[in-house]
Design an enzyme around this catalytic site. Structure first.
Site, PDB file in Angstrom:
ATOM      1  N   ARG A 195       0.845  -1.186   0.000  1.00  0.00           N
ATOM      2  CA  ARG A 195       0.000   0.000   0.000  1.00  0.00           C
ATOM      3  C   ARG A 195       0.882   1.238   0.000  1.00  0.00           C
ATOM      4  NH1 ARG A 195      -3.126  -2.864  -1.613  1.00  0.00           N
ATOM      5  NH2 ARG A 195      -5.194  -3.494  -0.871  1.00  0.00           N
ATOM      6  N   HIS A 243      -0.802   1.069 -10.176  1.00  0.00           N
ATOM      7  CA  HIS A 243      -1.610   0.165  -9.353  1.00  0.00           C
ATOM      8  C   HIS A 243      -2.274  -0.911 -10.221  1.00  0.00           C
ATOM      9  CE1 HIS A 243      -3.813   0.002  -5.249  1.00  0.00           C
ATOM     10  NE2 HIS A 243      -3.637  -1.221  -5.742  1.00  0.00           N
TER      11      HIS A 243
END
Length: 310
Positions: free
Chosen positions: A225, A273
């Protein structure tokens, strides 16, 4: 009984089509047109917090289409006591393993150097390095991390994994657990991979304090993350040589702002991502199973421990 799809509208069709292909009689509604709140039994969410879910008085379960649920756990209006499930599907695991194995192989076979030489029309003959000479450390030994560790070990890489509590990843993978073992885990790594869930303990874990335990020239791959990485500390570590290169797929703010220094940094490789994206075709089975479990009061597949955050 109805399912409320409360995730991004552009994802709705693929998920609802896949669910209805498995069970044509499902009553699926869409945020914010849910009708009677008391009719909603099951909510599907994506990568953003949808809003106040406490308005549904008979809600039995919440299903995320993402592997991470930190955004959901931190959102306002999360109903107390309603079980939450995160997505762990075979497509997601396969995609993440492919991405990380590719990045490790690309680094160890000097892909960035060879591409730079091509741009300069320079003939660069490199001696292939043996996989067993590469020490790879993986922060996070959940479903995704374990699969990556086993695959890299199978290719001959010297693998070690770290987790908060003891876990056995498999043959050829040395296991470390707990904060006290972190320095030993980090020692003499060539490549460090982060695949941890985001919790209060892992936020900003990739900082100057951690980098100080690495040897000069280590390569960082972050597919966990964005909030786990201290951006300023990364730039300082690249400047000092403690880190030689970083591969980043996740960021504190997404999309990454145009003015962010990561974009044009010569030692940083960015991907938007996309390391692993849940596919409706492989994730719909688990969602339907969890819907059935919720309706009969049984534990969910991949149910989140709210105290741990994953």
């Amino acid at each position: 009984m109805s399912i409320l799809y409360a995730a991004e509208a552009d994802e709705a069709a693929q998920w609802t089509d896949s669910l209805r292909a498995l069970e044509p009689t499902l009553d699926i509604r869409f945020w914010p047109d849910w009708g009677d709140p008391a009719a909603v039994d099951f909510v599907i969410v994506g990568g953003r917090s949808p809003g106040d879910l406490s308005i549904f008085p008979k809600l039995r379960a919440i299903q995320s289409t993402w592997a991470g649920v930190n955004h959901l756990l931190r959102s306002a209006g999360l109903p107390h006591g309603v079980p939450i499930a995160r997505m762990v599907d075979r497509g997601l695991t396969g995609s993440m393993t492919e991405f990380v194995v590719y990045q490790v192989l690309d680094e160890w076979r000097r892909g960035p150097e060879l591409r730079a030489a091509q741009r300069e029309a320079r003939w660069l003959e490199t001696m292939p390095r043996r996989a067993e000479d590469c020490h790879v450390g993986l922060l996070g030994l959940g479903t995704l991390g374990t699969d990556i560790a086993v695959k890299l070990a199978g290719l001959g890489f010297s693998m070690r994994g770290w987790s908060r509590s003891p876990k056995e990843a498999g043959m050829g993978v040395a296991s470390f657990a707990g904060a006290e073992s972190l320095p030993a885990f980090l020692k003499d790594l060539d490549i460090l991979i982060c695949l941890l869930p985001l919790t209060a303990e892992t936020e900003n874990i990739l900082d100057a304090k951690l980098f100080a335990h690495l040897r000069d020239g280590t390569v960082l791959i972050n597919v966990g993350r964005g909030a786990q990485l201290n951006d300023a500390d990364l730039l300082a570590a690249l400047s000092s040589g403690r880190l030689r290169r970083a591969v980043l797929d996740v960021f504190r703010e997404e999309p990454l702002p145009e003015a962010h220094p990561f974009w044009n940094h010569p030692q940083i490789t960015l991907t938007p991502h996309v390391a692993a994206i849940t596919r409706a075709g492989t994730g719909a089975d688990d969602i339907l199973e969890n819907y059935r479990r919720a309706m009969t009061g049984r534990p969910l597949l991949n149910q989140v421990d709210v105290r741990k955050g994953y």
